[in-house]
Design a protein around this motif. Structure first.
Motif, PDB file in Angstrom:
ATOM      1  N   GLY A  73      -7.530   5.233   8.127  1.00 27.97           N
ATOM      2  CA  GLY A  73      -7.421   6.203   9.217  1.00 27.97           C
ATOM      3  C   GLY A  73      -6.144   7.001   9.304  1.00 27.97           C
ATOM      4  O   GLY A  73      -6.083   7.993  10.044  1.00 27.97           O
ATOM      5  N   VAL A  74      -5.102   6.628   8.532  1.00 28.70           N
ATOM      6  CA  VAL A  74      -3.813   7.320   8.690  1.00 28.70           C
ATOM      7  C   VAL A  74      -3.902   8.792   8.297  1.00 28.70           C
ATOM      8  O   VAL A  74      -3.198   9.645   8.861  1.00 28.70           O
ATOM      9  CB  VAL A  74      -2.706   6.596   7.881  1.00 28.70           C
ATOM     10  CG1 VAL A  74      -2.893   6.806   6.369  1.00 28.70           C
ATOM     11  CG2 VAL A  74      -1.327   7.047   8.335  1.00 28.70           C
ATOM     12  N   MET A 108      -0.333  17.533  -4.437  1.00 29.85           N
ATOM     13  CA  MET A 108       0.788  16.620  -4.664  1.00 29.85           C
ATOM     14  C   MET A 108       0.539  15.252  -4.029  1.00 29.85           C
ATOM     15  O   MET A 108       0.794  14.210  -4.642  1.00 29.85           O
ATOM     16  CB  MET A 108       2.077  17.240  -4.106  1.00 29.85           C
ATOM     17  CG  MET A 108       2.545  18.462  -4.881  1.00 29.85           C
ATOM     18  SD  MET A 108       4.044  19.175  -4.181  1.00 29.85           S
ATOM     19  CE  MET A 108       5.221  17.863  -4.490  1.00 29.85           C
ATOM     20  N   CYS A 109       0.002  15.249  -2.822  1.00 33.07           N
ATOM     21  CA  CYS A 109      -0.162  13.968  -2.108  1.00 33.07           C
ATOM     22  C   CYS A 109      -1.351  13.164  -2.632  1.00 33.07           C
ATOM     23  O   CYS A 109      -1.344  11.933  -2.546  1.00 33.07           O
ATOM     24  CB  CYS A 109      -0.282  14.221  -0.611  1.00 33.07           C
ATOM     25  SG  CYS A 109       1.273  14.797   0.104  1.00 33.07           S
ATOM     26  N   MET A 125       1.017  -0.807   0.512  1.00 29.31           N
ATOM     27  CA  MET A 125       0.232  -0.250   1.617  1.00 29.31           C
ATOM     28  C   MET A 125       1.043   0.775   2.416  1.00 29.31           C
ATOM     29  O   MET A 125       0.513   1.814   2.822  1.00 29.31           O
ATOM     30  CB  MET A 125      -0.257  -1.360   2.552  1.00 29.31           C
ATOM     31  CG  MET A 125      -1.265  -2.320   1.931  1.00 29.31           C
ATOM     32  SD  MET A 125      -2.747  -1.515   1.299  1.00 29.31           S
ATOM     33  CE  MET A 125      -2.598  -1.900  -0.460  1.00 29.31           C
ATOM     34  N   ILE A 126       2.329   0.505   2.628  1.00 25.88           N
ATOM     35  CA  ILE A 126       3.182   1.463   3.355  1.00 25.88           C
ATOM     36  C   ILE A 126       3.296   2.760   2.566  1.00 25.88           C
ATOM     37  O   ILE A 126       3.187   3.864   3.123  1.00 25.88           O
ATOM     38  CB  ILE A 126       4.580   0.855   3.625  1.00 25.88           C
ATOM     39  CG1 ILE A 126       4.469  -0.249   4.677  1.00 25.88           C
ATOM     40  CG2 ILE A 126       5.562   1.936   4.086  1.00 25.88           C
ATOM     41  CD1 ILE A 126       5.759  -1.033   4.880  1.00 25.88           C
ATOM     42  N   PHE A 130       1.881   6.387   3.725  1.00 25.06           N
ATOM     43  CA  PHE A 130       2.804   7.520   3.832  1.00 25.06           C
ATOM     44  C   PHE A 130       2.223   8.756   3.152  1.00 25.06           C
ATOM     45  O   PHE A 130       2.174   9.849   3.743  1.00 25.06           O
ATOM     46  CB  PHE A 130       4.152   7.153   3.202  1.00 25.06           C
ATOM     47  CG  PHE A 130       5.133   8.292   3.152  1.00 25.06           C
ATOM     48  CD1 PHE A 130       5.870   8.640   4.274  1.00 25.06           C
ATOM     49  CD2 PHE A 130       5.302   9.031   1.983  1.00 25.06           C
ATOM     50  CE1 PHE A 130       6.769   9.713   4.230  1.00 25.06           C
ATOM     51  CE2 PHE A 130       6.191  10.093   1.918  1.00 25.06           C
ATOM     52  CZ  PHE A 130       6.935  10.434   3.051  1.00 25.06           C
ATOM     53  N   PHE A 131       1.776   8.578   1.911  1.00 20.77           N
ATOM     54  CA  PHE A 131       1.266   9.737   1.174  1.00 20.77           C
ATOM     55  C   PHE A 131      -0.091  10.204   1.709  1.00 20.77           C
ATOM     56  O   PHE A 131      -0.391  11.404   1.676  1.00 20.77           O
ATOM     57  CB  PHE A 131       1.185   9.427  -0.326  1.00 20.77           C
ATOM     58  CG  PHE A 131       2.531   9.350  -0.978  1.00 20.77           C
ATOM     59  CD1 PHE A 131       3.379  10.443  -0.977  1.00 20.77           C
ATOM     60  CD2 PHE A 131       2.959   8.172  -1.574  1.00 20.77           C
ATOM     61  CE1 PHE A 131       4.641  10.376  -1.575  1.00 20.77           C
ATOM     62  CE2 PHE A 131       4.211   8.086  -2.163  1.00 20.77           C
ATOM     63  CZ  PHE A 131       5.057   9.195  -2.162  1.00 20.77           C
TER      64      PHE A 131
END
Length: 530
Positions: A73-74, A108-109, A125-126, A130-131
């Motif tokens: 979901g991020v 890029m991401c 996971m972090i 982030f990306f």
């Protein structure tokens, strides 16, 4: 006020090759968006097996609920932020100037998401979250910009179908997310066979699976790269150049070139158009003219996305209950990716994909308003049946379960998932069109987060009663969407300037307000005379 020649030319232009090119260029952005957002669902269980296996549990590794919700979901947080930022920039700087930036961020991401390395599961996971946040940020920009560009290029007879066709590429992206994961996992499984978890707890998770999920995520960069050159070659929309920049000559030149006709530059009329439409977004005049419509587009998109993203992100948890894939303990890690991807592909191909294109075909015949009402109502009915009869469907009638579940996808897309994208691109003035679309889309992503972090918590453990409760909640949500649809109006067959009142004619909403005030005044006078 008579319309500008450049606007009349756009509204009356015959469908030609340039329109098709614009649909493909904008549509490939949505193809990429959908692939990037939904491919994570095919590999999230693999991440659990690879990074969160506990030998003492006797069960395959599984992402903790909080980690699972953030991983899947991020990107929605990023999408919401990107929609607001790029929607505002699209009105301030122009649609074209910021259109290429969104693609660069997405490319890029997507690559960096697949390069999420770390010494511990937590660090991987972090890094991944982030990306994927910034991937979502780029995706978010595509929503208001693609919708606005397509609405401002299209003619009034086929505008809804063109915008819906751009959005329909989302369906192709969801299919490809399942298809690519399915093909790659089949190739990996052929080269790296392994026993099921029941047969061997440790060897059932192939270490090569760590490459599989990375490749799936990184391939999202390919379609965005393919369209970057053509996106940069698109001229600014004639409506933005004329009505916002005030350059009638440049607008006439640009649109004459793409439409292959001669168009008069009318600088005086442009000045008149600008003088009539100077009120800012946060003003009483805007809310008198367009406030109800903005509330309508925001609430309906919010309610729709609670259901739509809940369906897509939680289907990996519902598939075992439907009998579409075996229990996790009877598969190895890559086999689970293969069977989850195959189930996702089948639901998308037979339920999701046709719904999008039914909207494209019928939107100019039936209209946006009726399609949205129908879609919300049917989704509410099917989800309520699944919620009430969940135990029976799960145990006694898996085929009916799959049919009902597929129909909710069909009517989401032959319904509000398409029309909530189309309507904000048509209802608002040129000067704030991209921002209003962004506000509506951001409200949708807020709903998607409710689905991802709220509804998914009900389904992730596979508990029968919790999933049943989730489906009932979604049925009520869809019915609220049905009711909120009455805040918007039909837009088919009318020019954008007529709908918004930019051409000096009052919009439908303002006219009804004025008539109410006038009738109230007459009634008051009659009462006094009596």
């Amino acid at each position: 006020m008579s319309s500008l020649a450049v606007l009349e030319a756009l509204d009356s232009a015959k469908t030609q090759w340039y329109h098709v090119t614009a649909i493909v260029i904008a549509g490939m952005g949505f193809f990429t968006d959908a692939y990037d957002l939904f491919c994570i669902s095919t590999v999230s269980k693999l991440l659990g097996r690879l990074y969160y296996f506990d030998p003492n549990s006797g069960k395959p590794g599984k992402l903790p609920t909080t980690v699972n919700n953030f991983v899947t979901g991020v990107a929605l947080f990023g999408t919401l932020t990107g929609q607001l930022v790029f929607g505002w920039l699209g009105d301030k700087l122009g649609r074209k100037k910021v259109y290429g930036i969104t693609l660069i961020i997405m490319v890029m991401c997507a690559i960096f998401s697949g390069l999420s390395f770390g010494l511990t599961a937590k660090s991987v996971m972090i890094s991944l979250c982030f990306f994927r946040f910034w991937l979502g940020f780029g995706i978010g920009g595509d929503y208001p910009l693609s919708a606005t560009i397509m609405s401002e290029y299209a003619n009034k007879r086929t505008r809804g179908a063109f915008i819906a066709a751009v959005f329909a590429m989302q369906g192709v992206g969801i299919i490809c997310a399942g298809l690519v994961s399915m093909i790659l996992s089949a190739l990996f499984l052929q080269n790296y066979p392994a026993p099921s978890f029941n047969e061997d707890h440790v060897l059932s998770t192939q270490p090569e699976g760590d490459f599989l999920w990375r490749i799936v995520l990184m391939l999202g960069a390919v379609p965005a790269l393919l369209t970057f050159y053509w996106r940069m070659k698109m001229p600014e929309t004639g409506r933005y150049t004329a009505l916002i920049e005030g350059n009638a000559k440049q607008a006439a030149t640009d649109m004459a070139r793409v439409l292959d006709i001669e168009i008069l530059a009318e600088q005086e009329k442009v000045a008149q158009f600008k003088s009539v439409n100077q009120y800012p977004l946060w003003s009483n005049e805007f809310f008198q003219r367009h406030g109800r419509h903005l509330i309508g587009t925001m609430t309906t998109w919010f309610l729709l996305d609670i259901a739509f993203y809940s369906q897509n992100l939680t289907q990996k948890d519902i598939f075992p209950a439907m009998g579409m894939i075996p229990d996790a303990v009877n598969m190895n890690a890559i086999e689970e990716v293969l069977k989850t991807s195959r189930a996702m592909f089948l639901i998308a191909f037979f339920g999701t994909f046709p719904g999008y294109w039914f909207t494209v075909i019928f939107i100019e015949k039936i209209g946006r308003f009726k399609i949205q009402l129908m879609g919300f109502f049917m989704m509410s009915v099917f989800m309520f049946i699944i919620g009430v009869k969940y135990e029976y469907l799960k145990d006694e009638s898996k085929t009916l379960f799959a049919l009902l579940y597929g129909l909710t996808f069909f009517f989401a897309n032959f319904g509000p998932n398409s029309t909530t994208f189309v309507l904000p691109a048509e209802l608002f003035p040129t000067r704030v069109r991209s921002t209003c679309h962004a506000l509506s889309a951001a409200a949708g992503k807020a709903g998607a987060m409710v689905g991802s972090f709220g509804i998914q918590s009900y389904t992730v453990k596979g508990d029968l009663h919790q999933i049943s409760r989730a489906m009932k909640i979604l049925a009520v949500t869809n019915f609220l969407g049905f009711l909120c649809t009455f805040l918007v109006t039909e837009t088919k067959g009318r020019s954008l300037e007529e709908i918004s009142g930019e051409d000096g004619r009052e919009s439908e909403l303002t006219q009804s307000t004025i008539m109410t005030m006038e009738n109230g005044g007459r009634n008051g006078k009659q009462t006094e005379m009596m």
